[in-house]
Motif scaffolding. Structure first.
Motif, PDB file in Angstrom:
ATOM      1  N   ASN A  37      83.288 -77.704 -52.885  1.00  0.00           N
ATOM      2  CA  ASN A  37      82.882 -76.882 -54.033  1.00  0.00           C
ATOM      3  C   ASN A  37      82.745 -77.732 -55.294  1.00  0.00           C
ATOM      4  N   SER A  38      83.629 -78.707 -55.463  1.00  0.00           N
ATOM      5  CA  SER A  38      83.529 -79.571 -56.644  1.00  0.00           C
ATOM      6  C   SER A  38      82.251 -80.408 -56.598  1.00  0.00           C
ATOM      7  N   ARG A  39      81.846 -80.811 -55.422  1.00  0.00           N
ATOM      8  CA  ARG A  39      80.616 -81.594 -55.283  1.00  0.00           C
ATOM      9  C   ARG A  39      79.381 -80.744 -55.604  1.00  0.00           C
ATOM     10  N   LYS A  40      79.460 -79.454 -55.335  1.00  0.00           N
ATOM     11  CA  LYS A  40      78.355 -78.550 -55.665  1.00  0.00           C
ATOM     12  C   LYS A  40      78.208 -78.403 -57.180  1.00  0.00           C
ATOM     13  N   LEU A  41      79.291 -78.658 -57.905  1.00  0.00           N
ATOM     14  CA  LEU A  41      79.280 -78.536 -59.367  1.00  0.00           C
ATOM     15  C   LEU A  41      79.054 -79.872 -60.058  1.00  0.00           C
ATOM     16  N   LYS A  42      78.503 -80.828 -59.359  1.00  0.00           N
ATOM     17  CA  LYS A  42      78.329 -82.183 -59.899  1.00  0.00           C
ATOM     18  C   LYS A  42      77.651 -82.139 -61.271  1.00  0.00           C
ATOM     19  N   GLY A  43      78.326 -82.706 -62.256  1.00  0.00           N
ATOM     20  CA  GLY A  43      77.808 -82.751 -63.612  1.00  0.00           C
ATOM     21  C   GLY A  43      78.102 -81.507 -64.433  1.00  0.00           C
ATOM     22  N   GLU A  44      78.674 -80.496 -63.838  1.00  0.00           N
ATOM     23  CA  GLU A  44      78.994 -79.257 -64.551  1.00  0.00           C
ATOM     24  C   GLU A  44      80.395 -79.356 -65.166  1.00  0.00           C
ATOM     25  N   VAL A  45      80.704 -78.431 -66.047  1.00  0.00           N
ATOM     26  CA  VAL A  45      81.965 -78.473 -66.783  1.00  0.00           C
ATOM     27  C   VAL A  45      83.187 -78.235 -65.876  1.00  0.00           C
ATOM     28  N   PHE A  46      83.019 -77.506 -64.773  1.00  0.00           N
ATOM     29  CA  PHE A  46      84.152 -77.210 -63.905  1.00  0.00           C
ATOM     30  C   PHE A  46      84.325 -78.216 -62.773  1.00  0.00           C
ATOM     31  N   GLU A  47      83.492 -79.234 -62.718  1.00  0.00           N
ATOM     32  CA  GLU A  47      83.626 -80.231 -61.648  1.00  0.00           C
ATOM     33  C   GLU A  47      84.974 -80.945 -61.714  1.00  0.00           C
ATOM     34  N   LYS A  48      85.339 -81.409 -62.897  1.00  0.00           N
ATOM     35  CA  LYS A  48      86.587 -82.162 -63.058  1.00  0.00           C
ATOM     36  C   LYS A  48      87.825 -81.307 -62.732  1.00  0.00           C
ATOM     37  N   PRO A  49      87.922 -80.064 -63.256  1.00  0.00           N
ATOM     38  CA  PRO A  49      89.069 -79.240 -62.868  1.00  0.00           C
ATOM     39  C   PRO A  49      89.126 -78.966 -61.358  1.00  0.00           C
ATOM     40  N   PHE A  50      87.966 -78.801 -60.721  1.00  0.00           N
ATOM     41  CA  PHE A  50      87.972 -78.588 -59.274  1.00  0.00           C
ATOM     42  C   PHE A  50      88.476 -79.817 -58.540  1.00  0.00           C
TER      43      PHE A  50
ATOM     44  N   LEU B 158      98.225 -77.744 -62.589  1.00  0.00           N
ATOM     45  CA  LEU B 158      98.454 -77.302 -63.966  1.00  0.00           C
ATOM     46  C   LEU B 158      97.412 -77.900 -64.912  1.00  0.00           C
ATOM     47  N   LEU B 159      97.116 -79.179 -64.744  1.00  0.00           N
ATOM     48  CA  LEU B 159      96.113 -79.834 -65.584  1.00  0.00           C
ATOM     49  C   LEU B 159      94.741 -79.171 -65.419  1.00  0.00           C
ATOM     50  N   ALA B 160      94.369 -78.859 -64.190  1.00  0.00           N
ATOM     51  CA  ALA B 160      93.090 -78.176 -63.942  1.00  0.00           C
ATOM     52  C   ALA B 160      93.073 -76.818 -64.628  1.00  0.00           C
ATOM     53  N   SER B 161      94.151 -76.089 -64.530  1.00  0.00           N
ATOM     54  CA  SER B 161      94.244 -74.774 -65.156  1.00  0.00           C
ATOM     55  C   SER B 161      94.118 -74.877 -66.675  1.00  0.00           C
ATOM     56  N   MET B 162      94.758 -75.885 -67.255  1.00  0.00           N
ATOM     57  CA  MET B 162      94.696 -76.071 -68.697  1.00  0.00           C
ATOM     58  C   MET B 162      93.284 -76.426 -69.150  1.00  0.00           C
ATOM     59  N   GLN B 163      92.578 -77.233 -68.371  1.00  0.00           N
ATOM     60  CA  GLN B 163      91.210 -77.596 -68.738  1.00  0.00           C
ATOM     61  C   GLN B 163      90.280 -76.395 -68.687  1.00  0.00           C
ATOM     62  N   ILE B 164      90.435 -75.563 -67.667  1.00  0.00           N
ATOM     63  CA  ILE B 164      89.602 -74.367 -67.564  1.00  0.00           C
ATOM     64  C   ILE B 164      89.902 -73.421 -68.719  1.00  0.00           C
ATOM     65  N   THR B 165      91.183 -73.235 -69.042  1.00  0.00           N
ATOM     66  CA  THR B 165      91.562 -72.365 -70.144  1.00  0.00           C
ATOM     67  C   THR B 165      91.015 -72.883 -71.465  1.00  0.00           C
ATOM     68  N   LYS B 166      91.107 -74.175 -71.681  1.00  0.00           N
ATOM     69  CA  LYS B 166      90.587 -74.778 -72.917  1.00  0.00           C
ATOM     70  C   LYS B 166      89.090 -74.522 -73.051  1.00  0.00           C
ATOM     71  N   PHE B 167      88.353 -74.688 -71.969  1.00  0.00           N
ATOM     72  CA  PHE B 167      86.915 -74.450 -72.009  1.00  0.00           C
ATOM     73  C   PHE B 167      86.614 -72.985 -72.305  1.00  0.00           C
ATOM     74  N   LEU B 168      87.316 -72.085 -71.625  1.00  0.00           N
ATOM     75  CA  LEU B 168      87.059 -70.654 -71.824  1.00  0.00           C
ATOM     76  C   LEU B 168      87.455 -70.199 -73.222  1.00  0.00           C
ATOM     77  N   LYS B 169      88.526 -70.755 -73.772  1.00  0.00           N
ATOM     78  CA  LYS B 169      88.917 -70.433 -75.148  1.00  0.00           C
ATOM     79  C   LYS B 169      87.842 -70.907 -76.125  1.00  0.00           C
ATOM     80  N   GLY B 170      87.258 -72.071 -75.860  1.00  0.00           N
ATOM     81  CA  GLY B 170      86.179 -72.579 -76.697  1.00  0.00           C
ATOM     82  C   GLY B 170      84.969 -71.663 -76.663  1.00  0.00           C
ATOM     83  N   LEU B 171      84.666 -71.122 -75.489  1.00  0.00           N
ATOM     84  CA  LEU B 171      83.561 -70.166 -75.386  1.00  0.00           C
ATOM     85  C   LEU B 171      83.859 -68.888 -76.154  1.00  0.00           C
ATOM     86  N   GLU B 172      85.115 -68.460 -76.079  1.00  0.00           N
ATOM     87  CA  GLU B 172      85.518 -67.230 -76.772  1.00  0.00           C
ATOM     88  C   GLU B 172      85.373 -67.391 -78.283  1.00  0.00           C
ATOM     89  N   SER B 173      85.828 -68.524 -78.814  1.00  0.00           N
ATOM     90  CA  SER B 173      85.712 -68.735 -80.259  1.00  0.00           C
ATOM     91  C   SER B 173      84.252 -68.929 -80.661  1.00  0.00           C
TER      92      SER B 173
END
Length: 109
Positions: free
Chosen positions: A30-43, A87-102
């Motif tokens: 799944n992470s390879r399918k997201l190559k170059g996308e924002v969620f690749e690294k957390p995956f 935990l690090l993956a979860s924090m990165q996803i949360t940070k991105f989603l919070k940025g979208l919210e703001s």
């Protein structure tokens, strides 16, 4: 001695290891399918976290004779690293989603 019928090598533990390995492979794919996308690294962090968590189970089930006295240390360290990566993956996803919210709130002003 650890075997398939002892507590340490119980069939449920072996099933958990198998499911863990399947989860590692599928999450990596799944992470390879997201190559170059924002969620690749957390995956990828999820993948490695699942791998280390599964490896901790492998150490106490199959590597007890090889690691000897160090089996508990390797098991615990692998588990801690795995949970830290998840935990690090979860924090990165949360940070991105919070940025979208703001960003969304700023657009509505």
């Amino acid at each position: 001695m650890i075997g398939a019928l002892t507590y340490e090598g119980a069939i449920l533990l072996e099933i958990a290891i198998l499911l863990g390995l399947i989860a590692v492979v599928l999450t990596y794919n799944n992470s390879r399918k997201l190559k170059g996308e924002v969620f690749e690294k957390p995956f990828l962090y999820f993948t490695f976290g699942l791998f280390f968590g599964t490896f901790s189970l492998i150490t106490v089930t199959f590597l007890n004779n090889i690691l000897g006295e160090n089996v508990a240390f390797v098991h615990d360290l692998s588990f801690i690293i795995g949970m830290g990566l998840i935990l690090l993956a979860s924090m990165q996803i949360t940070k991105f989603l919070k940025g979208l919210e703001s960003f969304d709130k700023n657009l509505k002003k």
